[in-house]
Design an enzyme around this catalytic site. Sequence first.
Site, PDB file in Angstrom:
ATOM      1  N   ALA A  66       0.809  -1.228   0.000  1.00 43.08           N
ATOM      2  CA  ALA A  66       0.000   0.000   0.000  1.00 43.08           C
ATOM      3  C   ALA A  66       0.837   1.271   0.000  1.00 43.08           C
ATOM      4  O   ALA A  66       0.314   2.357  -0.264  1.00 43.08           O
ATOM      5  CB  ALA A  66      -0.912   0.007   1.220  1.00 43.08           C
ATOM      6  N   TYR A  67       2.136   1.171   0.316  1.00 42.59           N
ATOM      7  CA  TYR A  67       2.991   2.361   0.334  1.00 42.59           C
ATOM      8  C   TYR A  67       3.294   2.796  -1.096  1.00 42.59           C
ATOM      9  O   TYR A  67       3.772   1.994  -1.878  1.00 42.59           O
ATOM     10  CB  TYR A  67       4.324   2.083   1.040  1.00 42.59           C
ATOM     11  CG  TYR A  67       4.249   1.646   2.481  1.00 42.59           C
ATOM     12  CD1 TYR A  67       3.082   1.782   3.236  1.00 42.59           C
ATOM     13  CD2 TYR A  67       5.351   1.063   3.093  1.00 42.59           C
ATOM     14  CE1 TYR A  67       3.041   1.356   4.562  1.00 42.59           C
ATOM     15  CE2 TYR A  67       5.314   0.644   4.417  1.00 42.59           C
ATOM     16  CZ  TYR A  67       4.158   0.787   5.145  1.00 42.59           C
ATOM     17  OH  TYR A  67       4.122   0.361   6.453  1.00 42.59           O
ATOM     18  N   THR A  68       3.002   3.970  -1.585  1.00 46.60           N
ATOM     19  CA  THR A  68       2.500   5.155  -0.902  1.00 46.60           C
ATOM     20  C   THR A  68       1.197   5.610  -1.564  1.00 46.60           C
ATOM     21  O   THR A  68       1.134   6.684  -2.173  1.00 46.60           O
ATOM     22  CB  THR A  68       3.533   6.283  -0.992  1.00 46.60           C
ATOM     23  OG1 THR A  68       3.946   6.386  -2.392  1.00 46.60           O
ATOM     24  CG2 THR A  68       4.778   5.989  -0.200  1.00 46.60           C
ATOM     25  N   GLY A 122       2.341   0.701  -4.031  1.00 49.60           N
ATOM     26  CA  GLY A 122       3.427  -0.105  -4.586  1.00 49.60           C
ATOM     27  C   GLY A 122       4.654   0.690  -4.957  1.00 49.60           C
ATOM     28  O   GLY A 122       5.661   0.107  -5.384  1.00 49.60           O
TER      29      GLY A 122
END
Length: 314
Positions: A53-55, A64
């Site tokens: 989930a980043y960012t 991703g």
Amino acid sequence: MTSLRPLGSSDLEVFPLSLGGNVFGWTADRAASFAVLDAYTAAGGNFIDTADAYTAWIDGNKGGESETLIGEWLAERGNRSDVVVATKVGAHPDYKGLSAATIKGAADASLQRLGTDYIDLYYTHFDDTSVPVEEIIGALDELVRAGKVRAIAASNISPERLQESLDVSDREGLARYVALQPHYNLVSRDTYEGPLQEVASRSGLAAVPYFGLAAGYLTGKYRAGAPVEGARSSRVEAYVGTERGDRVLAALDEIAQAHGAQVPTVALAWLAAQPTVAAPIASARTVEQLPALLAVGELELTEADLAALNAASA
């Protein structure tokens, strides 16, 4: 050289500071991210934490981005086998929740972004209570058996669901959680201490706490009366000027001075000394921020230091 620590019952051995990848693609661009990763590994660090989930919270991002940057760095440096890569499933905009299909699809997407054929440590990012633990553990077990994941772990999970998951693994002979990533630091102790820590201790799980520096508050740079600025200011404001926060900073200042250490080093050393904790997570957006974090492996607090910090943070 700082020695590595075993991660629970797994065969993974990790540096006592896990480098948080949440800043990569956010407050650290590609060049800054690569520089931080280079400096961390040059100092003996080998444990990188990220999530699919980043960012995604940044306008224009899909999620991703952190994995992609880490994957590009691994490819350029050719050091995949030297690094323990931890990532997470459950919060990516395209792969929300923990159904079996979501877990398996998200893992393949993470592998592609990371440019690797295996993930060392795979966390469920947030528990999904709409899915039976049997389905979650079953899907994770398939990934382990397929060689896509070396070890599994959980984050943001209740003690009851964690215990239920471990019981399913033991009963069915499936892959078993080896680590837990709780929210835990000197100004947030009740988010881990108590029933959750007891399950981890009883079950031999290694804790890898996030928000180890309370979004930057425990670096000591945010004090009462000074303006709170930066990407994480809303989180930090919850602590600034509070009676407990001020007590903790005063104790950290005194102990840091006595050891000739920096405030964040002491805060992380307290965390690293707690029962079950293998390696706290902390992130750095610049190389200059790293030395104070890396020093956690070399600073040994006395019993009196630990008692003073326990009292201040109670």
